[in-house]
Design an enzyme around this catalytic site. Structure first.
Site, PDB file in Angstrom:
ATOM      1  N   LYS A  12       0.955  -1.190  -0.040  1.00 14.42           N
ATOM      2  CA  LYS A  12       0.087   0.128   0.093  1.00 14.42           C
ATOM      3  C   LYS A  12       0.810   1.412  -0.008  1.00 14.42           C
ATOM      4  O   LYS A  12       2.157   1.343   0.277  1.00 14.42           O
ATOM      5  CB  LYS A  12      -0.824  -0.119   1.221  1.00 14.42           C
ATOM      6  CG  LYS A  12      -2.028  -1.148   1.136  1.00 14.42           C
ATOM      7  CD  LYS A  12      -3.046  -1.186   2.354  1.00 14.42           C
ATOM      8  CE  LYS A  12      -3.927  -2.229   2.376  1.00 14.42           C
ATOM      9  NZ  LYS A  12      -4.902  -1.960   3.472  1.00 14.42           N
ATOM     10  N   TYR A  52     -12.445  -2.268  -3.761  1.00 20.05           N
ATOM     11  CA  TYR A  52     -12.914  -2.301  -2.574  1.00 20.05           C
ATOM     12  C   TYR A  52     -14.596  -2.352  -2.325  1.00 20.05           C
ATOM     13  O   TYR A  52     -15.102  -1.972  -1.096  1.00 20.05           O
ATOM     14  CB  TYR A  52     -12.208  -1.493  -1.328  1.00 20.05           C
ATOM     15  CG  TYR A  52     -10.897  -1.568  -1.086  1.00 20.05           C
ATOM     16  CD1 TYR A  52     -10.734  -2.889  -0.152  1.00 20.05           C
ATOM     17  CD2 TYR A  52     -10.081  -0.775  -1.034  1.00 20.05           C
ATOM     18  CE1 TYR A  52      -9.373  -3.328   0.120  1.00 20.05           C
ATOM     19  CE2 TYR A  52      -8.784  -1.307  -0.556  1.00 20.05           C
ATOM     20  CZ  TYR A  52      -8.465  -2.124   0.198  1.00 20.05           C
ATOM     21  OH  TYR A  52      -7.291  -2.480   0.687  1.00 20.05           O
ATOM     22  N   PHE A  60     -15.465   3.138   6.717  1.00 19.60           N
ATOM     23  CA  PHE A  60     -14.347   3.693   6.404  1.00 19.60           C
ATOM     24  C   PHE A  60     -14.097   3.604   4.807  1.00 19.60           C
ATOM     25  O   PHE A  60     -13.283   3.796   4.548  1.00 19.60           O
ATOM     26  CB  PHE A  60     -13.349   2.734   7.195  1.00 19.60           C
ATOM     27  CG  PHE A  60     -13.393   1.428   6.855  1.00 19.60           C
ATOM     28  CD1 PHE A  60     -12.902   0.656   5.764  1.00 19.60           C
ATOM     29  CD2 PHE A  60     -14.230   0.586   7.814  1.00 19.60           C
ATOM     30  CE1 PHE A  60     -13.242  -0.516   5.660  1.00 19.60           C
ATOM     31  CE2 PHE A  60     -14.225  -0.996   7.620  1.00 19.60           C
ATOM     32  CZ  PHE A  60     -13.901  -1.345   6.500  1.00 19.60           C
ATOM     33  N   THR A  94      -5.547  -7.082  10.790  1.00 16.07           N
ATOM     34  CA  THR A  94      -5.880  -5.948  10.148  1.00 16.07           C
ATOM     35  C   THR A  94      -5.299  -4.667  11.021  1.00 16.07           C
ATOM     36  O   THR A  94      -4.626  -3.733  10.237  1.00 16.07           O
ATOM     37  CB  THR A  94      -7.291  -5.681   9.894  1.00 16.07           C
ATOM     38  OG1 THR A  94      -7.883  -6.942   9.403  1.00 16.07           O
ATOM     39  CG2 THR A  94      -7.707  -4.566   9.035  1.00 16.07           C
ATOM     40  N   ARG A 105       2.591  -6.715   9.122  1.00 19.21           N
ATOM     41  CA  ARG A 105       1.802  -5.440   9.583  1.00 19.21           C
ATOM     42  C   ARG A 105       2.345  -4.971  11.102  1.00 19.21           C
ATOM     43  O   ARG A 105       2.327  -3.696  11.319  1.00 19.21           O
ATOM     44  CB  ARG A 105       0.185  -5.796   9.882  1.00 19.21           C
ATOM     45  CG  ARG A 105      -0.265  -5.495   8.402  1.00 19.21           C
ATOM     46  CD  ARG A 105      -1.729  -6.140   8.405  1.00 19.21           C
ATOM     47  NE  ARG A 105      -2.317  -5.635   7.126  1.00 19.21           N
ATOM     48  CZ  ARG A 105      -3.645  -6.267   6.746  1.00 19.21           C
ATOM     49  NH1 ARG A 105      -4.239  -7.010   7.404  1.00 19.21           N
ATOM     50  NH2 ARG A 105      -4.292  -5.847   5.619  1.00 19.21           N
ATOM     51  N   ASN A 115      -1.922   0.198   7.046  1.00 19.39           N
ATOM     52  CA  ASN A 115      -1.529  -1.079   7.474  1.00 19.39           C
ATOM     53  C   ASN A 115      -0.518  -1.865   6.639  1.00 19.39           C
ATOM     54  O   ASN A 115      -0.418  -2.902   6.352  1.00 19.39           O
ATOM     55  CB  ASN A 115      -2.432  -2.094   8.055  1.00 19.39           C
ATOM     56  CG  ASN A 115      -3.683  -2.081   6.748  1.00 19.39           C
ATOM     57  OD1 ASN A 115      -3.534  -1.823   5.794  1.00 19.39           O
ATOM     58  ND2 ASN A 115      -4.755  -2.887   7.421  1.00 19.39           N
ATOM     59  N   HIS A 118      -2.278  -5.242   1.635  1.00 16.03           N
ATOM     60  CA  HIS A 118      -3.373  -5.930   1.252  1.00 16.03           C
ATOM     61  C   HIS A 118      -2.890  -7.521   0.780  1.00 16.03           C
ATOM     62  O   HIS A 118      -2.287  -7.837   0.193  1.00 16.03           O
ATOM     63  CB  HIS A 118      -4.154  -5.318   0.045  1.00 16.03           C
ATOM     64  CG  HIS A 118      -5.239  -6.190  -0.196  1.00 16.03           C
ATOM     65  ND1 HIS A 118      -6.747  -6.057   0.334  1.00 16.03           N
ATOM     66  CD2 HIS A 118      -5.436  -7.078  -1.352  1.00 16.03           C
ATOM     67  CE1 HIS A 118      -7.473  -6.968  -0.453  1.00 16.03           C
ATOM     68  NE2 HIS A 118      -6.738  -7.627  -1.560  1.00 16.03           N
ATOM     69  N   GLU A 129      -9.386 -10.837  -7.626  1.00 19.93           N
ATOM     70  CA  GLU A 129      -8.455  -9.767  -7.432  1.00 19.93           C
ATOM     71  C   GLU A 129      -7.352  -9.873  -8.433  1.00 19.93           C
ATOM     72  O   GLU A 129      -6.968  -8.748  -8.902  1.00 19.93           O
ATOM     73  CB  GLU A 129      -7.890  -9.853  -5.950  1.00 19.93           C
ATOM     74  CG  GLU A 129      -9.039  -9.412  -5.122  1.00 19.93           C
ATOM     75  CD  GLU A 129      -8.801  -9.309  -3.554  1.00 19.93           C
ATOM     76  OE1 GLU A 129      -7.598  -9.789  -3.310  1.00 19.93           O
ATOM     77  OE2 GLU A 129      -9.695  -8.977  -2.950  1.00 19.93           O
TER      78      GLU A 129
HETATM   79  N1  UDP Z   1      -9.769  -0.459   7.341  1.00 24.85           N
HETATM   80  C1  UDP Z   1      -9.958   0.588   8.010  1.00 24.85           C
HETATM   81  N2  UDP Z   1     -10.842   0.967   9.092  1.00 24.85           N
HETATM   82  C2  UDP Z   1     -11.421  -0.278   9.569  1.00 24.85           C
HETATM   83  C3  UDP Z   1     -11.399  -1.298   9.179  1.00 24.85           C
HETATM   84  C4  UDP Z   1     -10.587  -1.494   7.802  1.00 24.85           C
HETATM   85  O1  UDP Z   1      -9.346   1.751   7.574  1.00 24.85           O
HETATM   86  O2  UDP Z   1     -11.902  -0.024  10.793  1.00 24.85           O
HETATM   87  C5  UDP Z   1      -9.266  -0.443   6.073  1.00 24.85           C
HETATM   88  C6  UDP Z   1      -7.793  -1.462   6.391  1.00 24.85           C
HETATM   89  O3  UDP Z   1      -6.730  -0.701   5.446  1.00 24.85           O
HETATM   90  C7  UDP Z   1      -7.806  -2.769   5.690  1.00 24.85           C
HETATM   91  C8  UDP Z   1      -9.036  -2.353   4.797  1.00 24.85           C
HETATM   92  O4  UDP Z   1      -9.894  -1.460   5.078  1.00 24.85           O
HETATM   93  O5  UDP Z   1      -6.589  -3.207   5.310  1.00 24.85           O
HETATM   94  C9  UDP Z   1      -9.814  -3.534   4.223  1.00 24.85           C
HETATM   95  O6  UDP Z   1     -10.599  -4.202   5.713  1.00 24.85           O
HETATM   96  P1  UDP Z   1     -10.561  -5.697   5.777  1.00 24.85           P
HETATM   97  O7  UDP Z   1     -11.452  -5.968   6.746  1.00 24.85           O
HETATM   98  O8  UDP Z   1     -10.799  -6.466   4.747  1.00 24.85           O
HETATM   99  O9  UDP Z   1      -9.023  -5.920   6.576  1.00 24.85           O
HETATM  100  P2  UDP Z   1      -7.809  -6.664   5.853  1.00 24.85           P
HETATM  101  O10 UDP Z   1      -8.418  -7.971   4.729  1.00 24.85           O
HETATM  102  O11 UDP Z   1      -7.072  -5.751   4.888  1.00 24.85           O
HETATM  103  O12 UDP Z   1      -7.242  -7.420   6.956  1.00 24.85           O
HETATM  104 MG    MG Z   2      -9.680  -7.698   3.390  1.00 24.61          MG
END
Ligand code: UDP
Ligand code: MG
Length: 136
Positions: A12, A52, A60, A94, A105, A115, A118, A129
């Protein structure tokens, strides 16, 4: 029985901006992932919104899409046995605060939004994807 899979990984903007994309890529290689496709690009916000889309009802979503399109990213297809799950394990939780020692992370993540990486969350989504970024 072997289960060679491919998964999509994105380094990212927060990580590319700090020039740690090569260090992160090395962490994947150290865990046995092959980088079979790779490109450094910057995407439009509208593309981030498509990517997304599963999160479109989340509070968010808007900030997430602005963020992913805010600077260069490195998009990779990673391959190994059980790539989808093993990538999720290597990425960590996450929220970097909850991520375990040894994860990307934990080591590099700044905050829940910044973070650093992805990764696809299922084999089905990995295919979708990969096709999203490497259809050609
Ligand atoms: N995210 C955020 N706030 C939240 C939850 C998620 O900004 O409260 C962002 C974060 O960058 C995350 C992305 O949204 O990586 C996608 O969320 P997901 O739950 O799919 O997490 P991931 O699969 O990336 O662990
Ligand atoms: Mg995800």
């Amino acid at each position: 029985m072997s289960n060679i899979e491919q998964t999509l990984s994105i380094i990212k903007p927060d990580a590319v901006e700090r020039n740690i994309d090569n260090e992160i890529k090395q962490m994947f290689k150290n865990k046995g992932f092959s980088v079979v496709k790779e490109k450094k690009i910057q995407i439009e916000k509208s593309e981030a919104e498509k990517f997304y889309k599963v999160h479109e009802t989340k509070p968010f979503y808007n900030d997430l899409c602005s963020y992913l399109s805010s600077g260069p990213i490195v998009v990779m297809v990673l391959e190994k046995e059980n790539a989808v799950l093993d990538n999720r394990k290597l990425m960590g939780a996450t929220n970097p605060k909850d991520a375990e020692e040894g994860t990307i992370r934990r080591k590099y993540g700044i905050s829940i939004d910044k973070n650093s990486v992805h990764g696809s969350d299922s084999d089905e989504n990995a295919k979708i994807e990969i096709d999203f970024f490497f259809r050609d």
